[in-house]
Every structure is written in structure tokens, then in C-alpha cells.
Design a protein around this motif. Structure first.
Motif, PDB file in Angstrom:
ATOM      1  N   ALA A 122     -35.139 -33.653 -38.918  1.00 48.22           N
ATOM      2  CA  ALA A 122     -34.904 -32.314 -38.376  1.00 48.22           C
ATOM      3  C   ALA A 122     -34.039 -32.402 -37.133  1.00 48.22           C
ATOM      4  CB  ALA A 122     -36.231 -31.633 -38.064  1.00 48.22           C
ATOM      5  N   ARG A 123     -32.888 -31.786 -37.201  1.00 50.51           N
ATOM      6  CA  ARG A 123     -31.921 -31.855 -36.107  1.00 50.51           C
ATOM      7  C   ARG A 123     -31.970 -30.585 -35.267  1.00 50.51           C
ATOM      8  NH1 ARG A 123     -25.300 -32.413 -36.855  1.00 50.51           N
ATOM      9  NH2 ARG A 123     -24.761 -30.833 -35.305  1.00 50.51           N
ATOM     10  N   THR A 124     -31.973 -30.776 -33.961  1.00 52.22           N
ATOM     11  CA  THR A 124     -31.775 -29.649 -33.060  1.00 52.22           C
ATOM     12  C   THR A 124     -30.464 -29.839 -32.320  1.00 52.22           C
ATOM     13  OG1 THR A 124     -32.679 -28.298 -31.280  1.00 52.22           O
ATOM     14  CG2 THR A 124     -33.067 -30.673 -31.127  1.00 52.22           C
ATOM     15  N   ASP A 125     -29.747 -28.747 -32.121  1.00 55.22           N
ATOM     16  CA  ASP A 125     -28.421 -28.803 -31.519  1.00 55.22           C
ATOM     17  C   ASP A 125     -28.415 -28.397 -30.050  1.00 55.22           C
ATOM     18  OD1 ASP A 125     -26.732 -29.707 -33.677  1.00 55.22           O
ATOM     19  OD2 ASP A 125     -27.229 -27.838 -34.680  1.00 55.22           O
ATOM     20  N   THR A 126     -29.551 -28.588 -29.389  1.00 54.53           N
ATOM     21  CA  THR A 126     -29.625 -28.218 -27.970  1.00 54.53           C
ATOM     22  C   THR A 126     -28.637 -29.001 -27.108  1.00 54.53           C
ATOM     23  OG1 THR A 126     -31.477 -29.766 -27.762  1.00 54.53           O
ATOM     24  CG2 THR A 126     -32.014 -27.429 -28.019  1.00 54.53           C
ATOM     25  N   HIS A 127     -28.345 -30.232 -27.490  1.00 53.70           N
ATOM     26  CA  HIS A 127     -27.393 -31.048 -26.731  1.00 53.70           C
ATOM     27  C   HIS A 127     -26.017 -31.072 -27.387  1.00 53.70           C
ATOM     28  CE1 HIS A 127     -29.970 -33.109 -23.668  1.00 53.70           C
ATOM     29  NE2 HIS A 127     -30.908 -32.681 -24.488  1.00 53.70           N
ATOM     30  N   TRP A 128     -25.891 -30.476 -28.554  1.00 59.81           N
ATOM     31  CA  TRP A 128     -24.620 -30.491 -29.286  1.00 59.81           C
ATOM     32  C   TRP A 128     -23.883 -29.160 -29.108  1.00 59.81           C
ATOM     33  CZ3 TRP A 128     -22.106 -34.515 -30.972  1.00 59.81           C
ATOM     34  CH2 TRP A 128     -21.077 -34.372 -31.914  1.00 59.81           C
ATOM     35  N   LEU A 169     -31.416 -31.741 -41.761  1.00 62.02           N
ATOM     36  CA  LEU A 169     -31.309 -30.287 -41.622  1.00 62.02           C
ATOM     37  C   LEU A 169     -31.109 -29.932 -40.154  1.00 62.02           C
ATOM     38  CD1 LEU A 169     -34.137 -28.927 -43.957  1.00 62.02           C
ATOM     39  CD2 LEU A 169     -31.673 -28.799 -44.348  1.00 62.02           C
ATOM     40  N   GLU A 170     -30.060 -29.181 -39.854  1.00 67.06           N
ATOM     41  CA  GLU A 170     -29.740 -28.841 -38.475  1.00 67.06           C
ATOM     42  C   GLU A 170     -30.074 -27.381 -38.176  1.00 67.06           C
ATOM     43  OE1 GLU A 170     -24.966 -28.072 -38.758  1.00 67.06           O
ATOM     44  OE2 GLU A 170     -25.707 -30.078 -39.278  1.00 67.06           O
ATOM     45  N   ASP A 171     -30.501 -27.121 -36.943  1.00 66.81           N
ATOM     46  CA  ASP A 171     -30.868 -25.745 -36.605  1.00 66.81           C
ATOM     47  C   ASP A 171     -29.693 -24.930 -36.093  1.00 66.81           C
ATOM     48  OD1 ASP A 171     -30.569 -26.510 -33.920  1.00 66.81           O
ATOM     49  OD2 ASP A 171     -32.716 -26.503 -33.490  1.00 66.81           O
ATOM     50  N   GLY A 172     -28.612 -25.575 -35.653  1.00 67.22           N
ATOM     51  CA  GLY A 172     -27.465 -24.827 -35.165  1.00 67.22           C
ATOM     52  C   GLY A 172     -27.828 -23.842 -34.069  1.00 67.22           C
ATOM     53  N   ARG A 181     -37.723 -29.844 -26.565  1.00 69.86           N
ATOM     54  CA  ARG A 181     -39.092 -30.205 -26.944  1.00 69.86           C
ATOM     55  C   ARG A 181     -39.781 -29.078 -27.712  1.00 69.86           C
ATOM     56  NH1 ARG A 181     -41.895 -34.235 -22.552  1.00 69.86           N
ATOM     57  NH2 ARG A 181     -40.063 -35.524 -22.134  1.00 69.86           N
ATOM     58  N   ARG A 182     -39.514 -27.849 -27.310  1.00 65.34           N
ATOM     59  CA  ARG A 182     -40.111 -26.715 -28.014  1.00 65.34           C
ATOM     60  C   ARG A 182     -39.667 -26.706 -29.475  1.00 65.34           C
ATOM     61  NH1 ARG A 182     -38.472 -21.318 -29.156  1.00 65.34           N
ATOM     62  NH2 ARG A 182     -36.427 -21.767 -28.229  1.00 65.34           N
ATOM     63  N   ARG A 183     -38.396 -26.934 -29.699  1.00 66.76           N
ATOM     64  CA  ARG A 183     -37.877 -26.933 -31.058  1.00 66.76           C
ATOM     65  C   ARG A 183     -38.403 -28.134 -31.850  1.00 66.76           C
ATOM     66  NH1 ARG A 183     -33.360 -23.656 -32.153  1.00 66.76           N
ATOM     67  NH2 ARG A 183     -32.884 -22.256 -30.417  1.00 66.76           N
ATOM     68  N   LEU A 184     -38.345 -29.306 -31.257  1.00 67.58           N
ATOM     69  CA  LEU A 184     -38.798 -30.493 -31.982  1.00 67.58           C
ATOM     70  C   LEU A 184     -40.284 -30.423 -32.303  1.00 67.58           C
ATOM     71  CD1 LEU A 184     -36.866 -33.386 -30.194  1.00 67.58           C
ATOM     72  CD2 LEU A 184     -36.217 -32.070 -32.220  1.00 67.58           C
ATOM     73  N   ASP A 185     -41.068 -29.868 -31.414  1.00 70.50           N
ATOM     74  CA  ASP A 185     -42.494 -29.736 -31.665  1.00 70.50           C
ATOM     75  C   ASP A 185     -42.751 -28.821 -32.863  1.00 70.50           C
ATOM     76  OD1 ASP A 185     -45.293 -30.197 -30.928  1.00 70.50           O
ATOM     77  OD2 ASP A 185     -45.299 -28.086 -30.355  1.00 70.50           O
ATOM     78  N   ALA A 186     -42.017 -27.728 -32.941  1.00 71.12           N
ATOM     79  CA  ALA A 186     -42.175 -26.806 -34.069  1.00 71.12           C
ATOM     80  C   ALA A 186     -41.753 -27.474 -35.375  1.00 71.12           C
ATOM     81  CB  ALA A 186     -41.355 -25.544 -33.831  1.00 71.12           C
ATOM     82  N   TYR A 187     -40.683 -28.245 -35.333  1.00 65.07           N
ATOM     83  CA  TYR A 187     -40.192 -28.887 -36.553  1.00 65.07           C
ATOM     84  C   TYR A 187     -41.148 -29.992 -37.013  1.00 65.07           C
ATOM     85  CZ  TYR A 187     -35.990 -26.464 -34.918  1.00 65.07           C
ATOM     86  OH  TYR A 187     -35.106 -25.523 -34.473  1.00 65.07           O
ATOM     87  N   ARG A 188     -41.701 -30.717 -36.054  1.00 69.62           N
ATOM     88  CA  ARG A 188     -42.671 -31.750 -36.412  1.00 69.62           C
ATOM     89  C   ARG A 188     -43.910 -31.114 -37.030  1.00 69.62           C
ATOM     90  NH1 ARG A 188     -45.210 -34.451 -38.641  1.00 69.62           N
ATOM     91  NH2 ARG A 188     -46.271 -36.409 -38.144  1.00 69.62           N
ATOM     92  N   GLN A 189     -44.376 -30.031 -36.468  1.00 67.95           N
ATOM     93  CA  GLN A 189     -45.550 -29.366 -37.019  1.00 67.95           C
ATOM     94  C   GLN A 189     -45.280 -28.810 -38.408  1.00 67.95           C
ATOM     95  OE1 GLN A 189     -47.803 -26.707 -34.471  1.00 67.95           O
ATOM     96  NE2 GLN A 189     -46.982 -27.670 -32.628  1.00 67.95           N
TER      97      GLN A 189
END
Length: 264
Positions: free
Chosen positions: A140-146, A112-115, A156-164
Motif C-alpha cells: 500500500a503506497r501513500t504519496d504524502t512524500h511524493w 496500490l497508490e493513494d495519490g 502515519r494516519r494513512r499507513l495505519d488505515a491501510y495496514r488495518q
């Protein structure tokens, strides 16, 4: 093998001696070909699904096509994880229902990507998936680098929320800098997935950096298209196409009934 045991087996692939190298298929024949090469798990690629339907990737319009592909591949002799873009809906419950259907046809994972959309909304989608299909592995995919500027704090803020929210692993496509990859793996308590890039670290180097899953994304599909164009251009020019070419019988064999049931 029970569905729970299968999904547990997929999770274990993220904690082996080497990273899980995940080829991404676009139909039964490509998935069967990857499985025949010994890959224990196969992903799908949303670009190929969208391109086959004649629509752009990431437009959130290929839900039905994605489900049909999962139905085709979900009982294959490999573990299947599905690229579901952002879940094809903004309603977390609808995304949870998609996950339930994917699990029902044999998928053991979902990407699942956050776009770069809302962090709380994406976290809610992840939570809904884990509620609907608790043993489905959520990457859980974050597109901060994409799609974004690659800000490490935002990543890190996004990944932390997705992990939680319940993500079993996280995916940061576009991240290729070795030092930043290593810093992220040191910080994370779940497996990090990296998209392989010809400009990035090699597979052994990614392993040394602590990466636990390496996806090939749309690369195999794009290479297949390129090879097809090269083949017809060679014939037009009076040459014999080069490269590996499976025989008609090889492709027919991949569609035999024995190729459609997961070994237990």
C-alpha cells in the motif's frame, strides 16, 4: 509450486537478512534480463506501461495494458508484483476483480497508490483486494512524500488505515531522510518499502534503517531510454556507442520457451 506457496515465498523475501531489491521491468526482455542477474522478484513500472501507450502515468487508463503485461510476465522464472496505480477504478469491487485477474495470470503482489485521495476509499480498495485474492501481497503506497508536503502525522494516519485494511507492506516513495525512515520502521509492524534515490541513503544504509524492500521504480526504464538516445547520437556523430549491449542472440534466448515457465 502451488500459488499459495509462491505468494508465501514472496512475502518471505521481505523478511530476509537484506532488503528485497526490486527492479522494475516494462516487457518480457527486461524482466528476463533482471531474472538472469539473479533477482528473485521483479516488479512492473506504471510509467513505462503508460509511456508505451502514449498516455500520462497515473491517469488510470492503462488497466488493459497492465493486465497484458502481467499475462506476459506472470509465468516467468521470477516472482511478479504489479504496479497498478490506484487500481484503475474508484469502485473497490472493480479493484478487487483486477487483483483476482492479476493473481490468476501469476502475479504474487500488487502495488496500490493513494495519490493523496480519500483514505477510507483506498482502505476499501485494499480490503477488496484481500477479499478477492487473499494471498496476493498488497503493497500500500501513500504519496504524502511524493505528491504532498511530507507530513509525518498524515503519513502515519494513512499507513495505519491501510495496514488495518489488510496491507501486507507499505510504500512511501519520496521519503529519503534517514531519521524519518528509521522512525517509521520503528513504528511499523509491516515491511516498509522505499524508492531508491540517488540523493537518499544507499542500499546498505537503508538496510541499517530497517527498510525491508527497495524499489527502483521507473529508473531502469528511464536509463534504458537514455542509453538508446546516446547510442543513436553516437552513431550519428561517427562514434561507436559505449556501454553494455546484449547481442541479438542474447535477446532471442530470453524469449525461448524455457524462459517462460517458473521453476518449481
Amino acid at each position: 509450486m502451488t500459488p499459495a506457496a509462491v505468494t508465501t515465498a514472496f512475502a518471505r523475501l521481505h523478511h530476509g537478512d537484506e532488503p528485497l531489491l526490486l527492479p522494475n521491468a516494462w516487457d518480457h526482455a527486461s524482466a528476463a534480463a533482471f531474472a538472469a542477474q539473479g533477482f528473485p522478484a521483479v516488479g512492473t513500472t506504471s510509467l513505462a506501461v503508460a509511456a508505451a501507450a502514449g498516455v500520462p502515468d497515473g491517469a488510470s487508463v492503462t488497466r488493459d495494458e497492465t493486465l497484458r503485461l502481467a499475462l506476459t510476465l506472470g509465468r516467468g522464472p521470477f516472482l511478479l508484483t504489479v504496479d497498478a496505480e490506484g487500481g484503475f477504478a474508484q469502485d473497490p469491487d472493480a479493484v478487487g476483480e483486477l487483483a483476482r485477474q492479476l493473481f490468476a495470470v501469476g502475479a504474487v503482489g500488487i502495488n496500490l497508490e493513494d495519490g493523496l485521495g480519500s483514505v477510507p476509499l483506498h482502505a476499501a480498495k485494499i480490503a477488496a483486494v484481500k477479499k478477492a485474492a487473499p494471498t496476493l501481497f498488497v503493497n500500500a503506497r501513500t504519496d504524502t512524500h511524493w505528491l504532498g508536503d511530507g507530513d509525518d502525522r498524515d503519513t502515519r494516519r494513512r499507513l495505519d488505515a491501510y495496514r488495518q485494511a489488510g496491507a501486507d507492506g507499505v510504500f512511501v516513495p519520496g521519503l529519503t531522510d534517514p531519521a524519518r525512515i528509521a522512525a517509521l520502521t520503528d513504528w511499523l509492524d509491516v515491511p516498509l518499502n522505499i524508492l531508491w534515490s540517488p540523493d537518499g541513503p544507499s542500499l546498505p544504509r537503508l538496510a541499517d534503517l530497517g527498510v525491508r524492500r527497495v524499489s527502483l521504480g521507473s529508473l531502469p526504464y528511464r536509463r534504458a531510454l537514455g542509453a538508446a538516445v546516446e547510442a543513436v547520437a553516437a552513431v550519428r556523430a561517427g562514434r561507436v556507442p559505449g556501454g553494455a549491449t546484449p547481442t541479438y542472440e542474447d535477446v532471442q534466448a530470453s524469449a525461448s520457451p524455457g524462459q517462460c515457465s517458473r521453476a518449481t
